[in-house]
Design a protein around this motif. Structure first.
Motif, short mmCIF file in Angstrom:
data_model
loop_
_atom_site.label_atom_id
_atom_site.label_comp_id
_atom_site.label_asym_id
_atom_site.label_seq_id
_atom_site.Cartn_x
_atom_site.Cartn_y
_atom_site.Cartn_z
N GLU A 182 0.83 -1.19 0.00
CA GLU A 182 0.00 0.00 0.00
C GLU A 182 0.88 1.26 0.00
O GLU A 182 1.66 1.49 0.91
CB GLU A 182 -0.92 0.01 1.23
N GLY A 183 0.76 2.04 -1.06
CA GLY A 183 1.47 3.31 -1.14
C GLY A 183 2.90 3.24 -1.62
O GLY A 183 3.56 4.27 -1.76
N ARG A 184 3.42 2.04 -1.86
CA ARG A 184 4.81 1.97 -2.32
C ARG A 184 5.07 0.67 -3.06
O ARG A 184 4.31 -0.31 -2.95
CB ARG A 184 5.78 2.07 -1.14
N ALA A 185 6.15 0.67 -3.83
CA ALA A 185 6.63 -0.53 -4.51
C ALA A 185 8.13 -0.62 -4.30
O ALA A 185 8.81 0.39 -4.12
CB ALA A 185 6.31 -0.47 -6.01
N ASN A 228 12.58 7.30 -9.60
CA ASN A 228 13.34 7.99 -8.54
C ASN A 228 13.35 7.18 -7.24
O ASN A 228 12.91 7.66 -6.19
CB ASN A 228 12.75 9.37 -8.27
N PRO A 229 13.86 5.95 -7.27
CA PRO A 229 13.85 5.12 -6.06
C PRO A 229 14.78 5.68 -5.00
O PRO A 229 15.77 6.35 -5.29
CB PRO A 229 14.35 3.77 -6.57
N ASN A 230 14.47 5.38 -3.73
CA ASN A 230 15.34 5.80 -2.63
C ASN A 230 16.47 4.79 -2.44
O ASN A 230 16.63 3.85 -3.22
CB ASN A 230 14.53 6.01 -1.35
N SER A 231 17.23 4.97 -1.38
CA SER A 231 18.39 4.11 -1.14
C SER A 231 18.00 2.67 -0.84
O SER A 231 18.83 1.75 -0.95
CB SER A 231 19.22 4.67 0.03
N SER A 232 16.73 2.43 -0.48
CA SER A 232 16.23 1.07 -0.24
C SER A 232 15.57 0.48 -1.48
O SER A 232 14.94 -0.58 -1.40
CB SER A 232 15.24 1.08 0.93
N ASN A 233 15.74 1.15 -2.60
CA ASN A 233 15.13 0.73 -3.87
C ASN A 233 13.61 0.66 -3.76
O ASN A 233 12.97 -0.29 -4.23
CB ASN A 233 15.70 -0.60 -4.36
N THR A 250 17.50 1.10 -26.75
CA THR A 250 16.65 2.29 -26.87
C THR A 250 15.64 2.37 -25.74
O THR A 250 15.50 3.40 -25.08
CB THR A 250 15.91 2.29 -28.22
N ILE A 251 14.92 1.28 -25.47
CA ILE A 251 13.89 1.36 -24.43
C ILE A 251 14.52 1.45 -23.04
O ILE A 251 14.00 2.15 -22.16
CB ILE A 251 12.92 0.16 -24.51
N GLU A 252 15.66 0.80 -22.82
CA GLU A 252 16.28 0.88 -21.50
C GLU A 252 16.88 2.27 -21.26
O GLU A 252 16.96 2.72 -20.12
CB GLU A 252 17.31 -0.23 -21.33
N ASN A 253 17.27 2.94 -22.32
CA ASN A 253 17.69 4.33 -22.18
C ASN A 253 16.51 5.22 -21.79
O ASN A 253 16.66 6.17 -20.99
CB ASN A 253 18.30 4.83 -23.49
N GLU A 254 15.32 4.91 -22.31
CA GLU A 254 14.12 5.68 -21.94
C GLU A 254 13.79 5.48 -20.46
O GLU A 254 13.37 6.43 -19.79
CB GLU A 254 12.93 5.25 -22.81
N LEU A 255 13.96 4.27 -19.95
CA LEU A 255 13.73 4.02 -18.53
C LEU A 255 14.59 4.95 -17.68
O LEU A 255 14.10 5.57 -16.72
CB LEU A 255 14.07 2.57 -18.18
N ILE A 256 15.85 5.07 -18.05
CA ILE A 256 16.78 5.90 -17.28
C ILE A 256 16.38 7.37 -17.39
O ILE A 256 16.38 8.12 -16.41
CB ILE A 256 18.22 5.70 -17.78
N ARG A 257 16.00 7.81 -18.57
CA ARG A 257 15.65 9.22 -18.78
C ARG A 257 14.36 9.60 -18.06
O ARG A 257 14.15 10.76 -17.72
CB ARG A 257 15.54 9.52 -20.28
N TRP A 258 13.51 8.62 -17.78
CA TRP A 258 12.27 8.90 -17.04
C TRP A 258 12.48 8.86 -15.54
O TRP A 258 11.58 9.16 -14.77
CB TRP A 258 11.19 7.88 -17.43
N GLY A 259 13.66 8.48 -15.08
CA GLY A 259 13.95 8.51 -13.65
C GLY A 259 14.15 7.17 -12.99
O GLY A 259 14.31 7.10 -11.77
N CYS A 260 14.14 6.07 -13.76
CA CYS A 260 14.39 4.75 -13.19
C CYS A 260 15.90 4.48 -13.19
O CYS A 260 16.68 5.21 -13.80
CB CYS A 260 13.67 3.67 -14.00
N THR A 261 16.30 3.43 -12.50
CA THR A 261 17.67 2.95 -12.54
C THR A 261 17.64 1.51 -13.05
O THR A 261 16.59 0.86 -13.07
CB THR A 261 18.33 2.99 -11.16
N ARG A 262 18.80 1.00 -13.40
CA ARG A 262 18.84 -0.39 -13.86
C ARG A 262 18.48 -1.34 -12.71
O ARG A 262 17.88 -2.39 -12.92
CB ARG A 262 20.22 -0.72 -14.41
N GLU A 263 18.83 -0.96 -11.49
CA GLU A 263 18.53 -1.81 -10.33
C GLU A 263 17.05 -1.73 -9.94
O GLU A 263 16.56 -2.61 -9.23
CB GLU A 263 19.39 -1.40 -9.14
N SER A 264 16.35 -0.70 -10.38
CA SER A 264 14.94 -0.55 -10.01
C SER A 264 14.01 -0.90 -11.18
O SER A 264 12.87 -0.45 -11.21
CB SER A 264 14.65 0.88 -9.54
N SER A 265 14.49 -1.71 -12.12
CA SER A 265 13.71 -2.04 -13.31
C SER A 265 13.58 -3.55 -13.50
O SER A 265 14.48 -4.31 -13.15
CB SER A 265 14.37 -1.44 -14.56
#
Length: 307
Positions: A182-185, A228-233, A250-265
């Motif tokens: 609830e409220g987070r992922a 934009n995940p925090n230090s606890s992912n 290409t799509i993984e670059n879009e993930l990064i540009r939208w604010g995700c990280t490779r560890e949070s995907s």
């Protein structure tokens, strides 16, 4: 000695009155106007960089959505945008508002050898008609065995405290677990213990971004990531990417540009299993043959907007 002075004295006189231009240019201090211009350039760059300190976007450019995306639908907790020049849709979900991602599975039997549950495959319209109310969208879920009529899922899924399947695929793939509360992922490394003990109303094992899969092929692809995940992912904002035909970089670059990280995907099933039902439109990903695939799939995810 006389010949020595007769030869070098004229040279010394010339150097005294006509110094070498390159040396003079290197040693001369910069002009005040030049220094002021350099200071102004540095201050402009610092102002631009300061705008991006709170996001994971590292490029000092305006938001990519203002340049390349257009908003198609805006709900109370879910917003759908589309890339202008690609068949790429992005759903942005605010988890702080009431929202739910429902795992849709229909049990069809059990494997006689290992006892693994088997699930029925369905078309998108069959999935839609089985739901008690209309969702904001439906996307594809887990990997499966396309050769079987009723099939196990490749990886584990846990819903409302019950492990629906531990997954049948034991290949050496790098995986992670998406956990929805609830409220987070959050996304954690895969282990059986992490799936079994996962809190929240849903946990799903997916491929991580550690290894490439059909890197340069333009095929259907589906990703879920934390913005934009925090230090606890962890994050209260979820992004869901659906593409008809796109290569992996290409799509993984879009993930990064939208604010995700490779560890949070996380990577969901792809190629001809990729699909999106949104606002009455049925969208299917290209298979490896280059054409949309309308195959039935056993696992779908329904995304409900806040009420």
């Amino acid at each position: 000695m006389f010949h020595f002075f007769r030869f070098f004295i004229p040279i010394l006189i010339l150097l005294y009155f006509f110094p070498i231009g390159v040396q003079a240019e290197m040693l001369a201090p910069p002009k005040l106007g030049q220094v002021m211009k350099e200071n102004e350039k540095l201050q402009r760059l610092q102002r631009v960089q300061s705008r991006f300190k709170k996001t994971s976007i590292t490029l000092p450019t305006p938001s990519i959505r203002s340049l390349s995306y257009q908003t198609l639908l805006s709900g109370k907790s879910v917003t759908l945008t589309k890339y202008d020049t690609l068949d790429l849709w992005v759903q942005e979900v605010n988890l702080n508002k009431w929202w739910k991602l429902e795992s849709i599975l229909t049990l069809g039997g059990y494997d006689e050898v290992n006892g693994e549950p088997l699930f029925e495959k369905k078309k998108l319209n069959e999935v839609l008609s089985s739901l008690p109310k209309k969702p904001f969208s439906i996307i594809n879920g887990q990997f499966f065995d396309p050769k079987k009529t009723i099939t196990p899922l490749s990886f584990g899924v846990k819903v409302d405290g019950v492990v629906r399947t531990a997954g049948s695929d034991n290949r050496n793939e790098s995986k992670n677990i998406l956990i929805l509360e609830e409220g987070r992922a959050r996304i954690v490394p895969y282990s059986w213990e992490n799936l079994r003990d996962a809190p929240g109303y849903m946990a799903m094992v997916n491929l991580s971004l550690t290894k490439s899969h059909y890197k340069n092929e333009n095929i259907g692809r589906t990703y879920i990531c934390l913005k934009n995940p925090n230090s606890s992912n962890e994050s209260s904002d979820l992004l869901i990417f659906t593409a008809v035909a796109i290569d992996e970089p290409t799509i993984e670059n879009e993930l990064i540009r939208w604010g995700c990280t490779r560890e949070s995907s996380s990577k969901l099933d792809s190629s001809g299993s990729t699909r999106l039902l949104i606002n009455g439109e049925y969208i299917y990903g290209n298979s490896h043959g280059g054409n949309p695939d309308y195959r039935k799939i056993p696992h779908s995810l329904a995304i409900y907007d806040a009420e």
